[in-house]
Enzyme design. Structure first.
Site, PDB file in Angstrom:
ATOM      1  N   GLU A  48       0.822  -1.219   0.000  1.00 11.79           N
ATOM      2  CA  GLU A  48       0.000   0.000   0.000  1.00 11.79           C
ATOM      3  C   GLU A  48       0.855   1.269   0.000  1.00 11.79           C
ATOM      4  OE1 GLU A  48      -2.438  -0.684   3.484  1.00 11.79           O
ATOM      5  OE2 GLU A  48      -3.920  -1.762   2.330  1.00 11.79           O
ATOM      6  N   GLU A 101      -5.491  -8.071  -0.785  1.00 12.31           N
ATOM      7  CA  GLU A 101      -6.142  -7.980   0.527  1.00 12.31           C
ATOM      8  C   GLU A 101      -7.610  -7.640   0.326  1.00 12.31           C
ATOM      9  OE1 GLU A 101      -4.375  -5.469   3.548  1.00 12.31           O
ATOM     10  OE2 GLU A 101      -2.379  -5.959   2.825  1.00 12.31           O
TER      11      GLU A 101
HETATM   12  C1  BG6 Z   1      -4.164  -2.933   5.209  1.00 12.30           C
HETATM   13  C2  BG6 Z   1      -2.826  -3.449   5.652  1.00 12.30           C
HETATM   14  O1  BG6 Z   1      -4.115  -1.560   5.240  1.00 12.30           O
HETATM   15  O2  BG6 Z   1      -5.285  -3.253   5.972  1.00 12.30           O
HETATM   16  C3  BG6 Z   1      -2.861  -4.616   6.628  1.00 12.30           C
HETATM   17  O3  BG6 Z   1      -2.010  -3.774   4.552  1.00 12.30           O
HETATM   18  C4  BG6 Z   1      -3.985  -4.396   7.612  1.00 12.30           C
HETATM   19  O4  BG6 Z   1      -1.601  -4.697   7.215  1.00 12.30           O
HETATM   20  C5  BG6 Z   1      -5.303  -4.339   6.868  1.00 12.30           C
HETATM   21  O5  BG6 Z   1      -4.024  -5.290   8.661  1.00 12.30           O
HETATM   22  C6  BG6 Z   1      -6.503  -4.171   7.772  1.00 12.30           C
HETATM   23  O6  BG6 Z   1      -6.325  -3.067   8.587  1.00 12.30           O
HETATM   24  P1  BG6 Z   1      -6.547  -3.127  10.167  1.00 12.30           P
HETATM   25  O7  BG6 Z   1      -6.150  -1.788  10.649  1.00 12.30           O
HETATM   26  O8  BG6 Z   1      -7.984  -3.417  10.337  1.00 12.30           O
HETATM   27  O9  BG6 Z   1      -5.662  -4.226  10.643  1.00 12.30           O
END
Ligand code: BG6
Length: 494
Positions: A189, A383
């Site tokens: 990201e 993701e």
């Molecule tokens: C993304 C990241 O921004 O979102 C991850 O690459 C992260 O590392 C995921 O865990 C979810 O975000 P959060 O803050 O809910 O863990």
């Protein structure tokens, strides 16, 4: 007809700094993630303070060797349990396993002449395990864990010298693992540099004379570093592919008013396309020239930067997709809600998660089409997932139908996008197992198919438990995305 290509890469993701733990073991150094604290009085209505780090926060954290306040230091103990964890993912039928390598484990201060041999041995064992189960590794080189020493010495990526230090790190990975890893991602990201600046670039506001300038200069250095290591990767293994990655902040105009539509266009340009235009098209887009002039930002370019960006673009475009956002020329008139890495405006047509992230499966189809139309290179969703509180029933079951519903609806839209003609090569959900939350360092915000018995205070047995979504995802993969139905009885029987 099966819509997903037969070699479609189904899998899941996790990151070293949220999973490994063992933060100072076997020569590892402190990373930016090791100072990210958990606040027991966390206010879900205002998560913005978790994105802000000061020099004082760093000093306090460095003076505290404990793990309770800093949960990423213990993670889920993937460092010692990777065999069991990888085997569980293989049991779901993963074709691809996305993980990241912790820079500060390999180069504890970022400045050593040689990599830490124990760190390389650990990642060698992880890769061997992935290969043993016939999965393809997808490795992120930098996922929010730069060595803290580089923050203290250089103000992170704001300093150009960090490019060479990163190059040395990446080159050591290619030398050791370059023939075994077909898919790489340079920076997780990369647009996080603008929103959660510290964890992505190590830039500290109170160390910067002009913070905005420092943020963009840091991102520029990351662009150049990504181009340099793409060149190197192709020299080491011409078949390996380097992806760029953004957190895709798909955004809609709050109304059909031209002012709102223009605001949407700008938000899309500044928050998303700037990063992918540079990394895929190989040049800074014109709209950023205007933005920089109007915001008094002047990027300092090295002699070779322009050529590097042009000659070594990304091979594929990876992105995370959790939510969609809203743009308005009059934002003060609208309600605010939380989003991945930042805040946004509320969309009255969407429901939200318990952390107030707006759920928008159809937005994924729009995003896939939008990105593919613009770049015409393979896309990889690396993701996507739902952060939710899970509970274990008395008989040890976790029936996470809400997560299944979220994923089902997103996969349906991926399917539509493929029918639309989008070249989508893979899907790694966030996350394979529950890990420590990136944004708030909680354990209670769970994303995994596999429950990890650990609470926000770091208490628990660390036992891994298969959730209902585990069995569901196994069936999705086995049917290559055709059978998305949830059969509760099948999940309960186990
Ligand atoms: C993304 C990241 O921004 O979102 C991850 O690459 C992260 O590392 C995921 O865990 C979810 O975000 P959060 O803050 O809910 O863990």
């Amino acid at each position: 007809m099966n819509v997903f290509p037969k070699d479609f890469l189904w899998g899941g993701a996790l990151a070293a700094c949220q999973a490994e733990g063992a933060y100072l073991q076997e020569g590892s150094g402190m990373a930016v993630s090791d100072i990210s604290f958990f606040d027991p009085k966390l206010d879900r209505e205002d998560l913005s303070k978790h994105r802000h780090v000061t020099t004082q926060n760093i000093e306090v954290a460095m003076a505290d060797p404990g793990t309770t306040r800093y949960p990423k230091r213990h993670g889920i103990d993937f460092y010692h349990r990777y065999r069991e964890d990888i085997a569980l993912c293989a049991e779901m039928g993963f074709k691809v396993f996305r993980f990241s390598i912790k820079w500060s484990r390999v180069f504890p201060t970022g400045e050593e002449a040689e990599p830490n041999p124990e760190a390389l041995a650990f990642y060698d064992r992880v890769l061997t395990e992935i290969e043993h189960h016939g999965m393809t590794p997808l490795v992120t080189i930098s996922h929010f864990e730069m060595p803290l020493a580089l923050v203290n010495r250089y103000n992170g990526w704001a300093d150009r010298r960090v490019i060479d230090l990163f190059y040395r790190y990446a080159d050591s990975l290619f030398e050791h693992f370059g023939q075994r890893v077909p898919y790489w991602i340079s920076f997780n990201e990369i647009n996080a540099g603008r929103f959660s600046t510290f964890k992505s670039t190590g830039v500290v506001e109170d160390k910067s004379d002009n913070y905005l300038q420092a943020c963009y200069q840091a991102v520029h250095h990351q662009f150049v570093a990504a181009a340099k290591i793409t060149k190197r990767l192709h020299e080491v293994n011409p078949k390996a592919q380097m992806g760029c990655m953004i957190a895709r902040f798909t955004t809609y105009a709050a109304t059909s008013k031209p002012e709102d539509v223009l605001q949407m266009m700008h938000d899309d340009q500044y928050d998303n396309f700037f990063y992918t235009d540079v990394m895929v098209r190989g040049a800074y887009p014109g709209y950023m020239g205007r933005f920089f002039r109007e915001h008094h930002v002047e990027i300092v370019w090295g002699d070779e930067d322009e050529t590097l960006l042009k000659q070594y673009p990304a091979d594929y475009l990876a992105f995370s997709y959790y939510v969609s956002n809203v743009s308005s020329a009059a934002p003060d008139d609208l309600d605010v809600t939380d989003s991945n890495l930042k805040q946004t405006l509320k969309n009255p047509y969407l429901e939200s998660s318990a952390w107030r992230w707006q759920i928008d499966p159809k937005g994924l189809r729009y995003t896939l089409n939008n990105l593919y139309d613009r770049y015409q290179i393979p896309l990889f969703i690396v993701e996507n997932g739902l952060g939710a509180e899970d509970s274990v029933s008395e008989d040890g079951q976790i029936i996470d139908t809400y997560r299944i519903d979220y994923l089902q609806r997103h996969i349906e839209q991926m399917k539509e996008a493929i029918i639309d003609g989008v070249d989508l090569i893979g899907y790694t959900t966030w996350s394979s197992l529950d890990v420590v939350s990136s944004g708030t360092s909680e354990m209670s915000k769970r994303y995994g198919f596999i429950y990890v018995d650990l609470d926000d205070e770091g208490q628990g047995t660390l036992k891994r438990i298969r959730k209902a979504s585990f069995y569901w995802y196994r069936q999705v993969i086995a049917s290559n995305g055709e059978d998305l139905a949830f059969r509760e009885a099948a999940a309960l029987k186990r």
